[in-house]
Design a protein around this motif. Structure first.
Motif, mmCIF file in Angstrom:
data_model
loop_
_atom_site.group_PDB
_atom_site.id
_atom_site.type_symbol
_atom_site.label_atom_id
_atom_site.label_comp_id
_atom_site.label_asym_id
_atom_site.label_seq_id
_atom_site.Cartn_x
_atom_site.Cartn_y
_atom_site.Cartn_z
ATOM 1 N N ILE A 84 0.826 -1.207 0.000
ATOM 2 C CA ILE A 84 0.000 0.000 0.000
ATOM 3 C C ILE A 84 0.857 1.252 0.000
ATOM 4 O O ILE A 84 0.349 2.356 0.189
ATOM 5 N N ASP A 85 2.153 1.085 -0.182
ATOM 6 C CA ASP A 85 3.048 2.236 -0.213
ATOM 7 C C ASP A 85 2.497 3.294 -1.163
ATOM 8 O O ASP A 85 2.402 3.065 -2.367
ATOM 9 N N PRO A 86 2.122 4.457 -0.644
ATOM 10 C CA PRO A 86 1.477 5.447 -1.514
ATOM 11 C C PRO A 86 2.431 6.010 -2.557
ATOM 12 O O PRO A 86 1.991 6.687 -3.493
ATOM 13 N N GLN A 87 3.703 5.768 -2.387
ATOM 14 C CA GLN A 87 4.649 6.313 -3.350
ATOM 15 C C GLN A 87 5.034 5.315 -4.437
ATOM 16 O O GLN A 87 5.887 5.585 -5.261
ATOM 17 N N VAL A 88 4.423 4.159 -4.406
ATOM 18 C CA VAL A 88 4.684 3.187 -5.457
ATOM 19 C C VAL A 88 3.384 2.974 -6.215
ATOM 20 O O VAL A 88 2.332 2.775 -5.618
ATOM 21 N N VAL A 89 3.485 3.069 -7.520
ATOM 22 C CA VAL A 89 2.261 2.967 -8.296
ATOM 23 C C VAL A 89 1.755 1.529 -8.330
ATOM 24 O O VAL A 89 2.204 0.707 -9.106
ATOM 25 N N THR A 90 0.842 1.240 -7.413
ATOM 26 C CA THR A 90 0.086 -0.004 -7.468
ATOM 27 C C THR A 90 -1.318 0.381 -7.011
ATOM 28 O O THR A 90 -1.546 1.517 -6.603
ATOM 29 N N PHE A 91 -2.213 -0.564 -7.070
ATOM 30 C CA PHE A 91 -3.562 -0.251 -6.610
ATOM 31 C C PHE A 91 -3.559 0.114 -5.133
ATOM 32 O O PHE A 91 -4.451 0.786 -4.642
ATOM 33 N N GLY A 92 -2.519 -0.362 -4.429
ATOM 34 C CA GLY A 92 -2.446 -0.112 -2.999
ATOM 35 C C GLY A 92 -2.421 1.367 -2.656
ATOM 36 O O GLY A 92 -2.931 1.782 -1.608
ATOM 37 N N MET A 93 -1.819 2.188 -3.528
ATOM 38 C CA MET A 93 -1.701 3.612 -3.202
ATOM 39 C C MET A 93 -3.081 4.256 -3.058
ATOM 40 O O MET A 93 -3.267 5.159 -2.260
ATOM 41 N N TRP A 94 -4.027 3.738 -3.809
ATOM 42 C CA TRP A 94 -5.369 4.336 -3.734
ATOM 43 C C TRP A 94 -6.090 3.913 -2.470
ATOM 44 O O TRP A 94 -6.921 4.653 -1.946
ATOM 45 N N MET A 95 -5.752 2.730 -1.969
ATOM 46 C CA MET A 95 -6.318 2.311 -0.689
ATOM 47 C C MET A 95 -5.783 3.214 0.415
ATOM 48 O O MET A 95 -6.518 3.651 1.304
ATOM 49 N N SER A 96 -4.501 3.534 0.314
ATOM 50 C CA SER A 96 -3.908 4.446 1.287
ATOM 51 C C SER A 96 -4.647 5.776 1.283
ATOM 52 O O SER A 96 -4.942 6.353 2.327
ATOM 53 N N ALA A 97 -4.942 6.245 0.066
ATOM 54 C CA ALA A 97 -5.555 7.560 -0.049
ATOM 55 C C ALA A 97 -6.996 7.570 0.450
ATOM 56 O O ALA A 97 -7.520 8.608 0.845
ATOM 57 N N LYS A 98 -7.633 6.409 0.418
ATOM 58 C CA LYS A 98 -9.035 6.359 0.858
ATOM 59 C C LYS A 98 -9.186 6.691 2.335
ATOM 60 O O LYS A 98 -10.266 7.032 2.784
ATOM 61 N N GLY A 99 -8.123 6.547 3.126
ATOM 62 C CA GLY A 99 -8.312 6.865 4.530
ATOM 63 C C GLY A 99 -7.297 6.268 5.480
ATOM 64 O O GLY A 99 -7.448 6.372 6.691
ATOM 65 N N ILE A 100 -6.251 5.618 4.947
ATOM 66 C CA ILE A 100 -5.217 5.130 5.863
ATOM 67 C C ILE A 100 -4.232 6.264 6.146
ATOM 68 O O ILE A 100 -3.748 6.412 7.259
ATOM 69 N N PHE A 101 -3.989 7.064 5.117
ATOM 70 C CA PHE A 101 -3.154 8.247 5.288
ATOM 71 C C PHE A 101 -3.988 9.471 4.919
ATOM 72 O O PHE A 101 -5.009 9.360 4.242
ATOM 73 N N GLU A 102 -3.525 10.620 5.376
ATOM 74 C CA GLU A 102 -4.195 11.841 4.962
ATOM 75 C C GLU A 102 -3.136 12.875 4.626
ATOM 76 O O GLU A 102 -2.171 13.068 5.363
ATOM 77 N N GLY A 103 -3.316 13.539 3.507
ATOM 78 C CA GLY A 103 -2.338 14.524 3.049
ATOM 79 C C GLY A 103 -2.605 15.893 3.653
ATOM 80 O O GLY A 103 -3.444 16.059 4.544
ATOM 81 N N LEU A 104 -1.856 16.861 3.140
ATOM 82 C CA LEU A 104 -2.051 18.229 3.613
ATOM 83 C C LEU A 104 -3.474 18.685 3.357
ATOM 84 O O LEU A 104 -4.101 19.340 4.189
ATOM 85 N N VAL A 105 -3.945 18.340 2.171
ATOM 86 C CA VAL A 105 -5.314 18.714 1.812
ATOM 87 C C VAL A 105 -6.030 17.473 1.283
ATOM 88 O O VAL A 105 -5.400 16.508 0.875
#
Lengths: 325, 300, 609, 335
Positions: free
Chosen positions: C76-97
């Motif tokens: 799920i490494d958000p910096q590696v392009v796999t489907f996992g990055m989108w799971m991270s973005a859904k709510g495991i991590f949160e960015g500045l905005v």
């Protein structure tokens, strides 16, 4: 066990094939008295083995007994239920097979194979069965039977294996022993020992039927003989007389070839040509296409068994032979 | 008295034309096996259909009918309906059959050739050669054939030849072992000894004496390998390694069909049924052949 | 059911109904997710989700559990392009905005506020005081800086995988110095425009005024990582036992190839809007089965993405049809010209003929989740103008072909479509060429490894055609025109095949220093790329630097139109995303973004009677 | 040859074969076009972002191999690790070492495989015996007809049908997942059909062969009840050859069944294995291929040992091969 005769009368066995019925055994009769030995002689495919399997009622699914009787001490075996017949097999009639290597189960110990039918027939309990088995193994000349009984068939030499096979048949002390070429697979010295063993058995009152195409063996061991060709008996009589003066041309051919030295282990090819395809049995005498003396009549008339000697001990199914008496 | 082999069967068998009658008797036995015979007719029909696909199929396999997409069974002009693109299912099944049989027979032919070469050399020459060749088959046996398939398909492209080769390569091992075993038994026979004593060369002996005797069992395994190869082709197609679309393959039709199992079940069940029937028919023919050659069986 | 007719204007109608459904769901769930956007809830009675709209569903289910199925996630490494990055973005991590509910703008995330300098070059983010990691550590500006340093470091592979896919994304963010740092032209981090001023303040400098920068910051690769953990467990930091995250949810359990469970992060700053007690995600290897909707229909999952056949199935079922929700397209399917020794396709008119002859309506019909795509700019981009579209015209296409010397397609070589998967749309594309132009066309479906080797190579002489692919991106002008098929890409595509071969050699030449290489490449482009592509680059440059919004819009539109006219990249389809959503799921915002929705704000209503 | 010598030779042969398998796999993989990073980008990231300009960035991905090391050294590095059961991290699953992936997936695949094969045997033996005893009867043909159908239905198809029936229609079983016995039922059922058919056919033909053996006739001639003769004399001997089929069968199932595991979302080995080659994940492919070969060869070894144990002839001869060799002259057995 009472000594009783096996009397086979007019036995007919057929195989039901897809499109036809083959008569493999046709009107075969013989009698084995206690303490006597009968040789059944003939080429491969002449119906010897089927005759015996008919008596034992161990025909393959496609085979059936179409007629006749097989009386053992007054009971017609052919009329028994399967359940009753089972009690006869192995207890009243024992069977010795040609090749012990194949007829003994390779994955079971001798003990198991010598005792299981004693138990099946309820002859005795397990301990007694084992005792008898060891005793019998000793009787057939296997050294150290107590140890050997724990071994597997393949751990024995060929001769020993054949002895063990005979022991298996003997252990229940049957009234009749059917031996299907019991000595074919072993070498000459062993053969002699095995025959002596069977002779002892005979001396104890067991009737023996020996299927063989080895006339030397037959002469040495048997009292009477029947010669089969294409499912029928073509000649019968005391073995010595038969050997001395064969009446049927087939018998004569058979004997002349087997008496040659070294011919024993070859399949019988006494006369040029092959036995007939039973589906296309020649009319008249089935042997006539191969017979050097055949005449027109041979191909037209069926040949019944007719008395050949005055004492009635010998019979032959050949009009020419009968003519020449 | 090993059952009845020496009795009526053998009585008839010992004739001058022994070999010919061996085959003709096998054929007679085969014909009498109703299931096998019907299967054989079915298989023959399949083969004819495959060969005559362009004449039998009403459409080309890639021809679309935009007005009749996902048509159900018994639609006018599309007896078995159409797929999502409007391609005629019947036509695609027919061409798919062609793919399946072409691949299966091709693969088996290839594997047979390899198996005979290797099995014969190993069995006949023996010694080091035997050990070496059998070592190779051991490794091949343990080797995941799927990897071969991938590499072949990638190197050769998704062509029917690649698929054929991929399947052939994974199926020769068993056959080679069989040939070798046959050679080893036949080699000891007297007539081979005799031929050798008369100065026949190894190749002559192999081809004239040993091979013909090994053919019966080989025929049996091959007849079972055909349905296996048909199955393997479908399997490769499922993994996306089959023949190149739009060339129809039953495997890819089935895998495509599974996603329509609820929306349009006939897309799945038609190829699956045909696939199963074909596999069964070939298997039963194989059974029939085995039984026909199996002289130790009781004559019926 | 044979053919389903699709009205041309369907896309807009569909968009409206989705928005309405979302609005209804929002209004009825009773919890204001985005209070400031309440005005949007002007629901006029949508169709979807109305089953649960009987007032009783304000009552929340006792168990707030969301069950999902997802394609398998190796990482799920958000910096590696796999489907996992989108799971991270859904709510495991949160960015500045974070994105707002229709994905058009940003809302505060870890940054509670931000300022942009007047020249538009410096963004100053103020990280909220209660920002914290799931292990209780405070989240600081330095965390962001360290994370971005990892992102822009090419050899960050040490930390469990390559960031090479995601860091290419930085071109859209346009952060100063990032490209140089990434390419290795410099290894001085201080030259990169990312700076933690103090614990709470993060400054980011961009190379030029960058419209859409804030939205770009919502991409998963810009999410913060707990670098101490990443460095301590370079290989295992993502696993449930180690991972430290900062989103509303955190990983509780993760069985590879099987399942993942998320639970609320107790240290999250906005727990009031986190309603779910647990999220259970079934991980499924994609595209393997036809029974994909079975888990949904068997009430094992609450939201499921729908593939082609599933859409047909769902929409044809009277009951299930109500469950279907559509997120507007974030991706398009395109055909990119393959370079070939045969110069046939270097003629723009022939490319144009092939584009005009595409029967996009038909292709979209066989692709249930797509609509005709007549532009490389998605229709949902604000200010989209239909004038840039390529309009099919078979007659004109035939005319162009005849003009080029191939009347009725005679003598025209076979057109190949290099594709990695055998989609029906690929077949439909070649089919429409065959039908409309009478030329031979073939889909060449190759194994993925072959595809990656062949798609940029110069093809053999007899091989002319296109490479089939798809792109997904943020639906804004800078991304759509500036980055997804950037002017640079177009310049490269316009190179003649032999120059392209040489160009690639230079690209791969390890002997050259980075600046030497860049200079050489730029020179080749200057000399050989088409005039139109240079013009395109100028237009995009101007647009990016324009301060006036109307003018900028105008410039982008012009650039987009110019790009379409080259027909080097031919748009085919716009892809929507279909979901089946159980009516009990409340507060779901489907956005035109690859992550589709955030977990935050979702709640589960008590069962409908 | 003593048992230990025999075992030792077998193990040496296994190791040599494993090295051969690894070398072939590695070579084939080197020949295959494409590389992990490119494929990963195009299949997982799809073309989410990036484009032509980023091609030169993709070559740096994490591994212990690096991309400037010649292939043969990569092979040696891998094999050095493999010798100590350390295959290193997978490319695709960089958080996991390949041996850990195997350690997680194998027990699951093996459980399903063992249950499926056990069930197959329980069904196949009675059916095979029944059909053999009634050879050529309608009952024989009927059961064999039905059982052969099992080989014609691919397991993924059976699986899909099972899901539709048990999950969608009856609603009694969960569609997928791996969390307790209820999740095992459908995968096992989907897997059981094929092996059952294969095994039943083997049992039948082996049984037929045994029934023709003279010792069966001999046992009948001793007055043995038919059932007893069939179970004690014939069945035992006819099951021995079945063991040789079980080895490869178990090996194939234990290393994972791609379609069934994918369909039922079972975290077994099958998926990893299937993906490894397609994604050019060298460590994973090498690891799983070696493991596959290892399992297969181990199963074959076990089969031979069990075979020897079951068949006293081989036990005494000291190994299958030696026995098979001696079979050419069955008359010359030592006394």
């Amino acid at each position: 066990m009472s000594a009783s005769s096996l009397e086979v009368e007019g036995l007919r066995t057929e195989f039901v094939l897809r499109d036809r019925v083959l008569r493999v055994v046709d009107d075969v009769s013989f009698t084995v008295k206690p303490g006597r030995a009968l040789a059944i002689v003939g080429e491969s495919g002449s119906g010897k083995s089927v005759t015996m399997r008919s008596v034992m009622r161990l025909l393959p699914k496609t085979g059936r007994v179409a007629g006749g009787r097989a009386r053992l001490g007054g009971t017609d075996l052919l009329g028994l239920s399967e359940r009753q017949m089972r009690k006869v097999r192995g207890r009243d009639i024992g069977m010795v097979f040609q090749n012990a290597m194949e007829a003994l189960n390779p994955t079971l110990t001798l003990e198991r194979q010598l005792t299981e039918h004693l138990l099946w027939h309820g002859v005795c309990d397990r301990a007694e069965a084992k005792r008898r088995a060891i005793q019998t193994l000793g009787d057939v000349g296997i050294p150290e039977p107590e140890q050997r009984i724990r071994t597997y068939p393949f751990q024995l030499s060929g001769g020993m294996r054949q002895r063990a096979m005979i022991a298996t048949a003997m252990v229940t002390q049957p009234s009749v022993l059917i031996a299907d070429e019991p000595t074919t697979a072993v070498d000459v010295t062993v053969q002699r020992q095995l025959l002596d063993l069977l002779a002892q058995l005979k001396a104890r009152g067991t009737g023996v039927i020996m299927i063989t195409h080895d006339l030397g063996v037959a002469r040495y061991f048997c009292d009477d003989a029947i010669v089969m060709y294409a499912g029928r008996v073509v000649e019968r009589g005391p073995i010595r007389q038969l050997l001395e003066r064969p009446a049927h041309p087939y018998t004569a051919g058979l004997f002349s070839s087997t008496l040659e030295v070294g011919a024993r282990h070859r399949p019988l090819q006494p006369v040029p040509g092959a036995p007939p395809d039973l589906a296309h049995r020649p009319p008249g005498c089935a042997f006539h296409p191969r017979c050097g003396q055949a005449e027109q009549r041979c191909g037209q008339e069926e040949q019944p068994l007719l008395p050949w000697s005055e004492d009635g001990q010998r019979e032959v199914a050949c009009w020419k032979a009968v003519q020449h008496v | 008295m090993a059952t009845l082999t020496e009795e009526p069967a053998a009585a008839a068998g010992v004739t001058a034309e022994r070999a010919r009658s061996h085959w003709s008797r096998a054929w007679a036995r085969f014909r009498a096996n109703r299931l096998a015979f019907v299967s054989l007719i079915f298989c023959a029909l399949l083969i004819v259909t495959a060969l005559a696909a362009p004449w039998i199929a009403p459409y080309h396999f890639s021809e679309t009918d935009p007005d009749a997409r996902l048509a159900p069974l018994l639609t006018d002009g599309h007896l078995l309906g159409t797929d999502l693109l409007g391609r005629d299912i019947f036509s695609r099944l027919v061409y798919g059959l062609r793919t399946a049989l072409f691949v299966a027979f091709g693969a088996e032919l290839a594997s047979l050739v390899v198996a005979i070469l290797i099995g014969l050399s190993a069995g006949y020459i023996g010694g080091r050669v035997d050990q070496g060749l059998m070592g190779i088959t051991d490794v091949m046996y343990a080797f995941p054939s799927y990897i071969f398939a991938i590499v072949l398909v990638t190197v050769m492209g998704r062509s029917i030849w690649a698929v054929m080769l991929a399947i052939g390569i994974s199926s020769w091992v068993t056959q080679a072992r069989l040939v070798r075993a046959q050679v080893l038994t036949v080699k000891e026979r007297e007539y081979v000894e005799a031929a050798r004593s008369m100065g026949a060369s190894g190749v002559t002996i192999s081809l004239r004496y040993i091979l013909p005797n090994a053919i019966g069992p080989l025929l049996v395994t091959t007849s079972f390998a055909i349905p296996a190869a048909i199955g393997a082709e479908a399997g490769l197609a499922l993994l996306g390694l089959g023949v190149q679309p739009p060339t129809p393959s039953w495997g890819s039709m089935i895998s495509e069909g599974t996603s329509y199992i609820l929306a349009a079940p006939h897309l799945l069940f038609l190829p699956a049924t045909l696939f199963a029937l074909t596999l069964l028919a070939f298997t039963w023919v194989g059974d029939g052949i085995r039984d026909a050659f199996d002289t130790s069986g009781e004559d019926r | 059911m044979s053919t389903r007719s699709r009205p041309a204007g369907r896309s807009t109608g569909r968009r409206r109904s989705t928005a309405a459904a979302v609005a209804v769901a929002l209004a009825l769930s009773g919890c204001s997710l985005f209070g400031d956007d309440g005005g949007n809830a002007s629901g006029t009675g949508g169709d979807a989700g109305s089953g649960g709209a009987d007032g009783s569903d304000a009552e929340l289910a006792a168990e707030q559990v969301l069950r999902l199925s997802s394609s398998n996630l190796p990482i799920i490494d958000p910096q590696v392009v796999t489907f996992g990055m989108w799971m991270s973005a859904k709510g495991i991590f949160e960015g500045l905005v974070v994105q707002n509910e229709d994905g058009t703008d940003v809302l505060p995330g870890m940054a509670e506020s931000w300022e942009v300098s007047d020249d538009g070059l410096t963004y100053t983010f103020h990280i909220r005081e209660d920002a914290a990691w799931s292990n209780g550590d405070p989240l600081t500006a330095e965390d962001f800086e360290r994370t971005y340093q990892r992102l822009f470091t090419p050899e960050a592979g040490e930390t469990g995988g390559s960031t090479s896919g995601a860091n290419s994304y930085q071109s859209a963010t346009n952060i100063k110095g990032a490209t140089d740092f990434l390419e290795g032209a410099t290894d001085d981090w201080s030259e990169v425009g990312v700076r933690a001023v103090d614990e709470r303040v993060l400054e980011i400098e961009v190379a030029s005024p960058t419209p859409g920068f804030l939205l770009a910051m919502t991409h998963p690769s810009m999410l913060p990582l707990h670098m101490d953990t990443v460095e301590e467990h370079p290989q295992d930091w993502q696993e449930a036992e180690h991972i430290v995250s900062n989103g509303p949810f955190m990983i509780d359990q993760w069985v590879t190839n099987s399942s993942m469970e998320l639970v609320p992060n107790p240290h999250y700053w906005d727990t009031d809007n986190v309603h779910l007690d647990r999220i259970e995600i079934a991980l499924l290897e994609g595209g393997t089965t036809g029974a994909a909707t079975v888990p949904y229909e068997n009430d094992e999952v609450d939201i499921v993405g729908l593939a082609n056949a599933d859409i047909i199935r769902m929409e044809s079922d009277p009951e299930l049809a109500d469950h279907v929700q559509i997120a507007p397209s974030v991706s398009y399917v395109y055909l990119a010209t393959l370079r070939s020794e045969n110069p046939l396709l270097e003629d723009v008119n022939i490319r144009k003929a092939l584009s005009l002859a595409l029967d996009r309506e038909y292709i979209a019909e066989v692709t249930p989740d797509a609509q005709p795509g007549r532009s490389l700019v998605l229709g949902i981009v604000p200010g989209y103008d239909e004038s840039i579209e390529v309009n099919e015209d078979v007659e004109e296409a035939q005319g162009l072909l005849a003009e080029a010397g191939y009347p009725d397609g005679e003598g025209f070589p076979e057109i190949n479509l290099l594709a990695g998967s055998s989609n029906v749309d690929v077949e439909a594309i070649v089919d429409s060429w065959r039908r409309n132009l009478g030329i031979d066309a073939k889909a060449d479906t190759v194994e993925t490894g072959v595809l990656v080797e062949r798609r940029w190579a110069v093809q053999d002489e007899d091989y002319v055609g296109f490479y089939y692919g798809s792109f997904a991106g943020t639906p804004d002008w800078p991304t759509m025109v500036g980055s997804l098929w950037s002017p640079r890409d177009i310049q490269e595509f316009s190179l003649p095949a032999d120059v392209w071969a040489e160009y690639q050699e230079v690209q791969a030449d390890g002997e050259l220093s980075i600046s030497e290489r860049n200079a050489e490449l730029a020179e080749m482009l200057d000399e050989h790329a088409s005039d139109a592509s240079h013009e395109l680059a100028d237009l995009v440059d101007q647009a990016m630097n324009s301060a006036d919004e109307a003018e900028q819009q105008e410039l982008f539109t012009q650039a987009a139109q110019l790009r379409e006219e080259q027909h080097l990249i031919i748009p085919v389809l716009w892809k929507d995303r279909y979901f089946a959503v159980r009516p009990t799921v409340q507060g779901l915002n489907l956005r035109p973004s690859s992550d589709a929705y955030y977990f935050k704000g979702i709640s589960i209503a008590a069962d409908e009677q | 040859m003593s048992f230990m010598t025999y075992l030792g030779k077998r193990v040496v042969r296994m190791v040599l074969s494993l090295i051969a398998v690894s070398a072939i796999t590695f070579t084939l993989l080197q020949m295959a076009p494409g590389n992990f990073a490119d494929i990963q980008r195009i299949s997982a990231g799809a073309a989410q972002f990036g484009g032509a300009g980023t091609e030169d960035m993709v070559h740096a991905f994490a591994s212990r191999y690096g991309d400037d090391i010649p292939a043969w050294r990569q092979y040696l590095i891998f094999m050095k690790g493999a010798a100590t059961w350390d295959f290193g991290p997978s490319y695709k699953y960089p958080t996991q070492d390949v041996q850990d992936i195997i350690a997680q997936g194998f027990p699951i695949s093996a459980t399903i495989a063992l249950i499926a094969v056990a069930l197959s045997l329980m069904i196949a033996i009675p059916i095979g015996v029944y059909a053999a005893v009634r050879q050529n009867s309608a009952a024989d043909h009927g059961t064999m007809f039905l059982i052969t159908l099992g080989t014609a239905l691919p397991n993924y198809l059976t699986g899909v049908i099972l899901v539709l029936f048990f999950t969608l229609t009856l609603g009694v079983l969960p569609s997928s997942g791996w969390d307790g016995p209820q999740h095992m039922i459908m995968p096992v059922l989907a897997l059981v059909l094929g092996p059952t058919a294969v095994l039943a056919r083997y049992v039948r033909s082996s049984m037929l062969e045994t029934l023709r053996e003279e010792y069966v006739v001999a046992a009948l001639a001793k007055g043995g009840p038919r059932a007893t003769v069939i179970t004690r004399h014939a069945l035992g001997n006819s099951l021995i050859p079945i063991v040789t089929v079980l080895g490869p069968l178990l090996a194939a199932l234990m290393t994972g069944t791609v379609f069934v595991e994918a369909l039922f979302r079972i975290p077994g080995l099958g998926l990893y294995f299937a993906q490894a080659a397609a994604s050019r994940d060298m460590p994973l492919l090498m690891g799983t291929a070696l493991f596959f070969a290892l399992i297969l060869m181990t199963m074959n070894l076990i089969v031979d040992l069990v075979y020897g144990y079951l068949d006293p002839r081989i036990r005494a001869a000291g190994g299958v091969n030696r026995w098979r060799r001696s079979q050419k002259n069955p008359q010359q057995q030592p006394a």
